[in-house]
Each structure stands twice: as structure tokens, then as C-alpha cells.
Write a protein that holds these residues in place. Structure first.
Motif, PDB file in Angstrom:
ATOM      1  N   ALA A   9       0.824  -1.207   0.000  1.00 42.40           N
ATOM      2  CA  ALA A   9       0.000   0.000   0.000  1.00 42.40           C
ATOM      3  C   ALA A   9       0.858   1.255   0.000  1.00 42.40           C
ATOM      4  CB  ALA A   9      -0.937   0.001   1.202  1.00 42.40           C
ATOM      5  N   LEU A  10       1.978   1.216   0.698  1.00 45.77           N
ATOM      6  CA  LEU A  10       2.840   2.393   0.823  1.00 45.77           C
ATOM      7  C   LEU A  10       3.887   2.473  -0.274  1.00 45.77           C
ATOM      8  CD1 LEU A  10       3.424   2.306   4.683  1.00 45.77           C
ATOM      9  CD2 LEU A  10       1.903   3.824   3.415  1.00 45.77           C
ATOM     10  N   LYS A  11       3.975   1.468  -1.136  1.00 43.90           N
ATOM     11  CA  LYS A  11       5.032   1.366  -2.142  1.00 43.90           C
ATOM     12  C   LYS A  11       5.135   2.618  -3.027  1.00 43.90           C
ATOM     13  CE  LYS A  11       4.117  -1.518  -5.366  1.00 43.90           C
ATOM     14  NZ  LYS A  11       3.903  -2.740  -6.150  1.00 43.90           N
ATOM     15  N   ASN A  12       4.014   3.193  -3.464  1.00 40.19           N
ATOM     16  CA  ASN A  12       4.040   4.339  -4.375  1.00 40.19           C
ATOM     17  C   ASN A  12       3.809   5.677  -3.677  1.00 40.19           C
ATOM     18  OD1 ASN A  12       4.520   2.788  -6.686  1.00 40.19           O
ATOM     19  ND2 ASN A  12       2.348   2.286  -6.847  1.00 40.19           N
ATOM     20  N   ALA A  13       3.791   5.675  -2.360  1.00 41.23           N
ATOM     21  CA  ALA A  13       3.569   6.915  -1.620  1.00 41.23           C
ATOM     22  C   ALA A  13       4.766   7.842  -1.772  1.00 41.23           C
ATOM     23  CB  ALA A  13       3.321   6.621  -0.148  1.00 41.23           C
ATOM     24  N   LYS A  14       4.499   9.126  -1.879  1.00 42.69           N
ATOM     25  CA  LYS A  14       5.571  10.106  -2.014  1.00 42.69           C
ATOM     26  C   LYS A  14       6.421  10.137  -0.748  1.00 42.69           C
ATOM     27  CE  LYS A  14       6.331  14.882  -3.410  1.00 42.69           C
ATOM     28  NZ  LYS A  14       5.690  16.132  -3.807  1.00 42.69           N
ATOM     29  N   THR A  15       5.747  10.207   0.408  1.00 44.69           N
ATOM     30  CA  THR A  15       6.469  10.187   1.682  1.00 44.69           C
ATOM     31  C   THR A  15       5.697   9.336   2.674  1.00 44.69           C
ATOM     32  OG1 THR A  15       5.368  12.212   2.410  1.00 44.69           O
ATOM     33  CG2 THR A  15       7.518  12.476   1.381  1.00 44.69           C
ATOM     34  N   THR A  16       6.445   8.655   3.525  1.00 46.74           N
ATOM     35  CA  THR A  16       5.834   7.849   4.579  1.00 46.74           C
ATOM     36  C   THR A  16       6.582   8.114   5.876  1.00 46.74           C
ATOM     37  OG1 THR A  16       7.283   5.974   4.151  1.00 46.74           O
ATOM     38  CG2 THR A  16       5.186   6.014   2.968  1.00 46.74           C
ATOM     39  N   LYS A  17       5.940   7.748   6.978  1.00 44.30           N
ATOM     40  CA  LYS A  17       6.591   7.888   8.284  1.00 44.30           C
ATOM     41  C   LYS A  17       5.996   6.833   9.208  1.00 44.30           C
ATOM     42  CE  LYS A  17       7.582  11.053  12.026  1.00 44.30           C
ATOM     43  NZ  LYS A  17       7.396  12.374  12.588  1.00 44.30           N
ATOM     44  N   ASP A  18       6.838   6.021   9.763  1.00 45.47           N
ATOM     45  CA  ASP A  18       6.433   4.982  10.718  1.00 45.47           C
ATOM     46  C   ASP A  18       5.340   4.074  10.157  1.00 45.47           C
ATOM     47  OD1 ASP A  18       8.238   6.036  12.575  1.00 45.47           O
ATOM     48  OD2 ASP A  18       6.716   7.413  13.383  1.00 45.47           O
ATOM     49  N   GLY A  19       5.397   3.765   8.860  1.00 44.22           N
ATOM     50  CA  GLY A  19       4.437   2.843   8.269  1.00 44.22           C
ATOM     51  C   GLY A  19       3.116   3.477   7.867  1.00 44.22           C
ATOM     52  N   TYR A  20       3.030   4.787   7.822  1.00 44.86           N
ATOM     53  CA  TYR A  20       1.807   5.497   7.447  1.00 44.86           C
ATOM     54  C   TYR A  20       2.110   6.478   6.314  1.00 44.86           C
ATOM     55  CZ  TYR A  20      -0.014   3.784  11.872  1.00 44.86           C
ATOM     56  OH  TYR A  20      -0.417   2.979  12.903  1.00 44.86           O
ATOM     57  N   PHE A  21       1.058   6.898   5.592  1.00 46.68           N
ATOM     58  CA  PHE A  21       1.213   7.959   4.600  1.00 46.68           C
ATOM     59  C   PHE A  21       1.497   9.259   5.333  1.00 46.68           C
ATOM     60  CE2 PHE A  21      -1.649   4.971   2.458  1.00 46.68           C
ATOM     61  CZ  PHE A  21      -0.997   4.813   1.245  1.00 46.68           C
ATOM     62  N   LYS A  22       2.437  10.037   4.830  1.00 45.56           N
ATOM     63  CA  LYS A  22       2.734  11.339   5.439  1.00 45.56           C
ATOM     64  C   LYS A  22       2.176  12.396   4.474  1.00 45.56           C
ATOM     65  CE  LYS A  22       6.318  14.237   7.350  1.00 45.56           C
ATOM     66  NZ  LYS A  22       7.744  14.421   7.577  1.00 45.56           N
ATOM     67  N   VAL A  23       1.289  13.244   4.996  1.00 43.56           N
ATOM     68  CA  VAL A  23       0.639  14.280   4.186  1.00 43.56           C
ATOM     69  C   VAL A  23       0.820  15.622   4.883  1.00 43.56           C
ATOM     70  CG1 VAL A  23      -1.059  12.700   3.192  1.00 43.56           C
ATOM     71  CG2 VAL A  23      -1.599  13.911   5.303  1.00 43.56           C
ATOM     72  N   PRO A  24       0.689  16.725   4.111  1.00 46.89           N
ATOM     73  CA  PRO A  24       0.810  18.053   4.735  1.00 46.89           C
ATOM     74  C   PRO A  24      -0.353  18.303   5.708  1.00 46.89           C
ATOM     75  CG  PRO A  24       0.895  18.206   2.328  1.00 46.89           C
ATOM     76  CD  PRO A  24       0.546  16.806   2.669  1.00 46.89           C
ATOM     77  N   LYS A  25      -0.076  19.121   6.705  1.00 45.10           N
ATOM     78  CA  LYS A  25      -1.118  19.496   7.660  1.00 45.10           C
ATOM     79  C   LYS A  25      -2.201  20.284   6.928  1.00 45.10           C
ATOM     80  CE  LYS A  25       1.670  19.725  11.819  1.00 45.10           C
ATOM     81  NZ  LYS A  25       2.128  20.563  12.930  1.00 45.10           N
ATOM     82  N   MET A  26      -3.441  20.028   7.287  1.00 45.43           N
ATOM     83  CA  MET A  26      -4.567  20.693   6.632  1.00 45.43           C
ATOM     84  C   MET A  26      -5.089  21.881   7.436  1.00 45.43           C
ATOM     85  SD  MET A  26      -4.689  19.050   3.884  1.00 45.43           S
ATOM     86  CE  MET A  26      -6.166  19.522   3.077  1.00 45.43           C
ATOM     87  N   LEU A  27      -4.918  21.852   8.717  1.00 43.52           N
ATOM     88  CA  LEU A  27      -5.436  22.941   9.545  1.00 43.52           C
ATOM     89  C   LEU A  27      -4.306  23.679  10.225  1.00 43.52           C
ATOM     90  CD1 LEU A  27      -8.457  21.158  11.179  1.00 43.52           C
ATOM     91  CD2 LEU A  27      -8.487  22.782   9.315  1.00 43.52           C
TER      92      LEU A  27
END
Length: 96
Positions: free
Chosen positions: A78-96
Motif C-alpha cells: 500500500a505504501l510502495k508508491n507513496a511520495k512520503t511515509t513515516k512509521d508505516g503510514y502515509f505522510k501528508v501536509p497538515k490541513m489545519l
């Protein structure tokens, strides 16, 4: 005889939360709305006795594929094509 009068237009404007204080504008809308209603009355002259009632103009059936049971993705897949990951999760920019 006209079905639409200035009071009807003001009532519809009020329901639509449109401020209609100018009587000249209300009269213009009265004429336009009356023409629209009269045009819709042309449908009353159609012979629809042999027309079957329908819910949609296109006769569509379920166009989705059947569900098939399959093995779920592993976390690595699932994480293979993710741009960035951290500790086994997708890493995304903060929204709020």
C-alpha cells in the motif's frame, strides 16, 4: 389569463431569499415567469397514453462489476508508491 401575478413572484423571491423591493423588476419577472409556465403547458397537449412511465430517460442497469473476494494489500504494498511515509503510514501536509 395569466397564472402568475406580482404577488406570486414576490412570494417565490422570498422563498428563494431574493430581495424583491422594486415593483418594476417584479413586473418584468412576472412576465418572464408567466411565459415559462405557459410554455410548460404545451406538454398538456401531448398524447402520452401509450408511453410507459419511467424513472430515467436511459434504460440503465447496474453497470458496476461484481465484488470479488481477494487478498488485501500488505502495508508495504500500500505504501510502495507513496511520495512520503513515516512509521508505516502515509505522510501528508497538515490541513489545519
Amino acid at each position: 389569463m395569466s397564472e402568475i401575478n406580482i404577488d406570486t413572484v414576490k412570494h417565490v423571491a422570498n422563498l428563494a431569499r431574493i430581495e424583491m423591493t422594486d415593483d418594476k423588476a417584479a413586473m418584468a419577472f412576472t412576465k418572464e415567469l408567466d411565459e415559462i409556465v405557459n410554455y410548460a403547458h404545451l406538454l398538456d397537449d401531448l398524447d402520452l397514453s401509450s408511453t410507459e412511465p419511467m424513472f430515467h430517460a436511459l434504460d440503465l442497469n447496474n453497470v458496476l462489476r461484481e465484488d470479488e473476494v481477494a487478498e488485501p494489500l500488505t502495508q508495504e504494498e500500500a505504501l510502495k508508491n507513496a511520495k512520503t511515509t513515516k512509521d508505516g503510514y502515509f505522510k501528508v501536509p497538515k490541513m489545519l
